[in-house]
Scaffold this motif. Structure first.
Motif, PDB file in Angstrom:
ATOM      1  N   LYS A 211       1.035  -1.058  -0.057  1.00  0.00           N
ATOM      2  CA  LYS A 211       0.196   0.184  -0.491  1.00  0.00           C
ATOM      3  C   LYS A 211       0.976   0.918   0.131  1.00  0.00           C
ATOM      4  O   LYS A 211       0.579   2.319  -1.271  1.00  0.00           O
ATOM      5  CB  LYS A 211      -1.126  -0.091   1.004  1.00  0.00           C
ATOM      6  CG  LYS A 211      -1.877  -0.710   0.751  1.00  0.00           C
ATOM      7  CD  LYS A 211      -3.304  -0.332   1.681  1.00  0.00           C
ATOM      8  CE  LYS A 211      -4.655  -0.487   1.710  1.00  0.00           C
ATOM      9  NZ  LYS A 211      -5.575  -1.111   2.612  1.00  0.00           N
ATOM     10  N   GLN A 212       1.720   1.063   0.765  1.00  0.00           N
ATOM     11  CA  GLN A 212       2.596   2.429   0.268  1.00  0.00           C
ATOM     12  C   GLN A 212       3.088   2.733  -0.662  1.00  0.00           C
ATOM     13  O   GLN A 212       3.008   4.089  -1.297  1.00  0.00           O
ATOM     14  CB  GLN A 212       4.004   1.640   1.710  1.00  0.00           C
ATOM     15  CG  GLN A 212       4.388   3.407   1.525  1.00  0.00           C
ATOM     16  CD  GLN A 212       3.919   4.315   2.678  1.00  0.00           C
ATOM     17  OE1 GLN A 212       3.053   4.059   3.845  1.00  0.00           O
ATOM     18  NE2 GLN A 212       4.137   5.669   2.219  1.00  0.00           N
TER      19      GLN A 212
ATOM     20  N   GLU B 285       0.110   4.670  -2.321  1.00  0.00           N
ATOM     21  CA  GLU B 285       0.392   5.652  -1.851  1.00  0.00           C
ATOM     22  C   GLU B 285       1.183   6.674  -2.103  1.00  0.00           C
ATOM     23  O   GLU B 285       1.532   8.439  -2.232  1.00  0.00           O
ATOM     24  CB  GLU B 285       0.293   6.124  -0.041  1.00  0.00           C
ATOM     25  CG  GLU B 285      -1.190   5.725   0.701  1.00  0.00           C
ATOM     26  CD  GLU B 285      -0.780   4.639   1.539  1.00  0.00           C
ATOM     27  OE1 GLU B 285       0.269   4.918   2.499  1.00  0.00           O
ATOM     28  OE2 GLU B 285      -1.962   3.875   1.541  1.00  0.00           O
TER      29      GLU B 285
ATOM     30  N   LYS C 122      -6.910   5.215  -6.816  1.00  0.00           N
ATOM     31  CA  LYS C 122      -6.791   6.679  -5.308  1.00  0.00           C
ATOM     32  C   LYS C 122      -6.414   7.331  -5.752  1.00  0.00           C
ATOM     33  O   LYS C 122      -6.586   8.287  -4.536  1.00  0.00           O
ATOM     34  CB  LYS C 122      -5.109   5.469  -4.652  1.00  0.00           C
ATOM     35  CG  LYS C 122      -4.851   5.841  -3.754  1.00  0.00           C
ATOM     36  CD  LYS C 122      -5.316   5.204  -2.111  1.00  0.00           C
ATOM     37  CE  LYS C 122      -4.919   5.578  -0.844  1.00  0.00           C
ATOM     38  NZ  LYS C 122      -5.220   5.185   0.240  1.00  0.00           N
TER      39      LYS C 122
END
Ligand code: HPA
Length: 271
Positions: free
Chosen positions: A3-4, A7, A101
């Motif tokens: 996920k990072q 992001e 996202k």
């Protein structure tokens, strides 16, 4: 993929001004010109976005473009990643997760494909109503998948009915020949043998190409409504097969592109 990473990609893009796009658009081989019509564009080359796969194939310029089109904020992928370039299925679908996202609510996909259904002609457009995954893998078959959503994603209705109906109506109104059918995704990069074209017909494919299905699977994972069209670039008649010519495929895609652009622009107006 973690996920990072997504992001970090998103933070880079938001810093450049990619703020809350409403619609994501993937432009296929020979279909990159819609990106040139975006108003107030902000560009990000794939190679500059942290954790993005590196762009390789020369006929793809490889960038994300943010801006407005028909009054909607869009983020457009000019060029996509293919498995046949050596990327894995998570690389191929990484940009879909990033666009999601960033905030897109709907996804438009285009591709160049061969016509298996011989009632369809090169230069025609086919709306994807279903697909067959022959890539030999899934972009959801990885250990951390549950961080991103459920593992056993329903694929009973992978393409959004509302947008599909809307684009059919637009095609009718604009006098654009648009078929509906089943797209089969193969790995490539070699084209198919005659026996493979026969098989594809028997198993229910109307068109064949080397993309789209992984992106559609991930969009379903993300519950992102999709509309997808194929620009048919060659006729895959096993009994009268012409020698495959990638230059010719790209030429037909480019010649047919204005119809696809018209369909997408008109669809944006309805949203
Ligand atoms: N096969 C696979 N991919 C393709 C084709 C084809 O005939 N035409 C355009 N992309």
């Amino acid at each position: 993929m973690i996920k990072q990473e997504i992001e970090d990609s998103v933070a880079y893009l938001q810093n450049k001004g990619f703020n809350a796009p409403e619609i994501g658009i993937v432009l296929g081989t020979g279909l990159g010109n819609l990106a040139n019509e975006i108003e107030n564009p902000i560009e990000a080359h794939y190679n500059h976005i942290p954790f993005f796969p590196l762009a390789t194939v020369e006929f793809h310029s490889g960038k994300l473009i943010y801006g407005t089109l028909e009054g909607k904020t869009v983020v457009v992928m000019q060029g996509r990643f293919h498995m046949y370039e050596g990327y894995d299925l998570q690389d191929v679908t990484y940009p879909i997760r990033v666009m999601h996202k960033l905030g897109i609510k709907k996804l438009f996909i285009s591709n160049a494909a061969g016509a298996i259904n011989l009632n369809f002609k090169k230069g025609d457009i086919m709306l994807l109503e279903d697909h067959i995954n022959l890539l030999g893998g899934s972009p959801l078959a990885f250990k951390g998948v549950s961080q991103f959503g459920e593992r056993f994603v329903d694929m009973g209705n992978p393409y959004d009915t509302e947008m599909s109906n809307a684009i059919k109506n637009i095609a009718k109104k604009e006098n654009i020949t648009m078929h509906s059918g089943v797209y089969a995704a193969v790995l490539g990069p070699q084209l198919e043998t005659k026996a493979e074209y026969r098989m594809l017909k028997i198993i229910g494919a109307d068109a064949v190409g080397m993309s789209t299905v992984p992106e559609v699977i991930v969009a379903n994972h993300l519950k992102l409504p999709i509309v997808a069209v194929s620009v048919l670039t060659d006729e895959c008649d096993p009994d009268n097969l012409e020698t495959a010519d990638i230059k010719e495929i790209i030429k037909i895609a480019s010649e047919t592109e204005p119809k696809m652009i018209k369909l997408f622009r008109e669809l944006l107006k309805t949203l």
